[in-house]
Design a protein around this motif. Structure first.
Motif, short mmCIF file in Angstrom:
data_model
loop_
_atom_site.label_atom_id
_atom_site.label_comp_id
_atom_site.label_asym_id
_atom_site.label_seq_id
_atom_site.Cartn_x
_atom_site.Cartn_y
_atom_site.Cartn_z
N GLN A 11 -4.35 105.70 -11.99
CA GLN A 11 -4.52 107.11 -11.69
C GLN A 11 -3.17 107.81 -11.73
N VAL A 12 -3.16 108.98 -12.32
CA VAL A 12 -1.93 109.76 -12.35
C VAL A 12 -2.18 111.06 -11.58
N ASN A 13 -1.35 111.35 -10.59
CA ASN A 13 -1.57 112.54 -9.77
C ASN A 13 -1.06 113.79 -10.48
N ALA A 14 -1.61 114.02 -11.62
CA ALA A 14 -1.18 115.20 -12.40
C ALA A 14 -2.27 115.50 -13.43
N ASP A 20 6.91 110.28 -20.49
CA ASP A 20 6.39 110.54 -19.15
C ASP A 20 6.22 109.21 -18.43
N GLN A 25 5.11 108.42 -15.60
CA GLN A 25 3.82 108.23 -14.92
C GLN A 25 2.75 107.73 -15.89
N VAL A 26 2.74 108.32 -17.08
CA VAL A 26 1.75 107.90 -18.08
C VAL A 26 2.07 106.48 -18.53
N ASP A 68 3.51 104.14 -16.85
CA ASP A 68 3.12 103.21 -15.78
C ASP A 68 1.61 103.01 -15.75
N ALA A 69 0.87 104.11 -15.90
CA ALA A 69 -0.59 104.01 -15.83
C ALA A 69 -1.13 103.16 -16.99
N SER A 81 -0.26 99.58 -16.34
CA SER A 81 -1.08 99.01 -15.27
C SER A 81 -2.47 98.64 -15.77
#
Ligand SMILES: CC(=O)SCCNC(=O)CCNC(=O)[C@H](O)C(C)(C)COP(=O)(O)OP(=O)(O)OC[C@H]1O[C@@H](n2cnc3c(N)ncnc32)[C@H](O)[C@@H]1OP(=O)(O)O
Length: 294
Positions: free
Chosen positions: A34-37, A60, A62-63, A65-66, A69
């Protein structure tokens, strides 16, 4: 990854017979994909094609990492120690990632649902009559839908989109060391139920060879990049069986195995727990011991 394009040693997929750590809990697994954005400005549509250049341009963390994962969950599901897919590896490869994701308006979060990684590889193949072929084939290298979302049509959406983008038909796809779940999926969703196992652990479908053979007495010319030896070499008795992984990992442990596809999945604990590297070795040993190659 198989840079030489002929399947490669499974060691490079990180397959080990060691015990793996337990699967992450659903809550943890949910949060890591999940990305909080709102990723709509970055990713665009909910089904997206990410080639190495596009992934590099995302810039990015966050992307990244997601995606990493989700790929870890895929590896864990297949009992692989090392993920087959990471953004870093993708950027330095010629593979393409097809990603399904969605934005949750209420919770204001973006969730990654699943992905398919494909690449074109030069493969040396046998058909069921042991005729040899050599050609560049579209290969499914890693395919995973988050376990909270499986069996809801996401996998089919991803592959349908991938086929349309790659201008390919399901019978033209080679599967890299597929799980029983994937074989069942291909059978059920695309009618591909005649797999031909290769000793590189790739699986292609008989229809691929049929598409190259004579039709109405007229030999069809092979697609670009394909060649078939003028005098096909016959090996052994010239016959081979369709081989199924007898004990292949059958999807996520928390899911049932019932499927309306003619796949012979092993339901015993030993079958569920044994890993694919072991089956690959056993299958190779069987091929070598029972069929004289020369
Ligand atoms: C080359 C490789 O990547 S091999 C590894 C393939 N990946 C895996 O095995 C990981 C675990 N499985 C998954 O991630 C997913 O189930 C995928 C990617 C195979 C399919 O994605 P989904 O979103 O579940 O597919 P979708 O909903 O479109 O189709 C479901 C079909 O897949 C098959 N399937 C999916 N999960 C299961 C399961 N647990 N048991 C048996 N069959 C299953 C069935 O044919 C099912 O049809 P049905 O529900 O009508 O019986």
């Amino acid at each position: 990854m198989h840079e030489n394009g002929v399947g490669g040693d499974k060691k490079d997929r990180g397959e080990e017979e060691e015990e793996d750590p337990p699967l992450p809990s659903v809550a943890l697994a949910d949060s890591i994909m999940q990305v909080n954005a709102d990723l709509r400005p970055i990713l665009g549509p909910q089904l997206v094609r990410l080639d190495p250049m596009r992934i590099k341009q995302l810039q990015d963390p966050q992307v990244y990492d997601a995606i990493d994962s989700l790929a870890k969950l895929s590896a864990h599901c297949l009992q692989l120690r090392t993920p087959l897919t990471t953004c870093e590896k993708l950027i330095n490869s010629d593979s393409t990632l097809y990603l399904s994701w969605k934005y949750d308006e209420e919770e204001k979060v973006s969730r990654l649902l699943g992905f398919a990684k494909v690449g074109r590889k030069k493969l040396f193949l046998y058909d069921a009559q042991m005729q040899t072929y050599e050609g560049e084939v579209l290969c499914l290298l890693d395919f995973y839908v988050h376990f909270s979302t499986q069996r809801q049509g996401v996998g089919k959406q991803i592959l349908d989109y991938m086929f349309s983008q790659e201008h390919a038909e399901p019978y033209q796809l080679a599967l890299d060391n597929p799980s029983v779940t994937l074989l069942g999926f291909m059978s059920q969703k695309y009618g591909m139920n005649r797999p031909v196992w290769q000793n590189t652990n790739f699986v292609v479908f008989d229809e691929l060879f049929q598409s190259l053979s004579a039709e109405n007495g007229v030999e069809k010319s092979p697609p670009d990049g394909w060649r078939r030896p003028m005098t096909p070499r016959r090996l052994g008795t010239g016959m081979t069986d369709t081989r199924w992984l007898q004990h292949a990992v059958s999807g996520h442990q928390s899911k049932g195995n019932a499927m309306a596809a003619p796949v012979d999945a092993d339901m015993t604990p030993q079958g569920a727990l044994s890993n694919r590297a072991h089956q690959a070795k056993a299958r190779k040993a069987h091929i070598l011991s029972s069929k004289p190659l020369w």
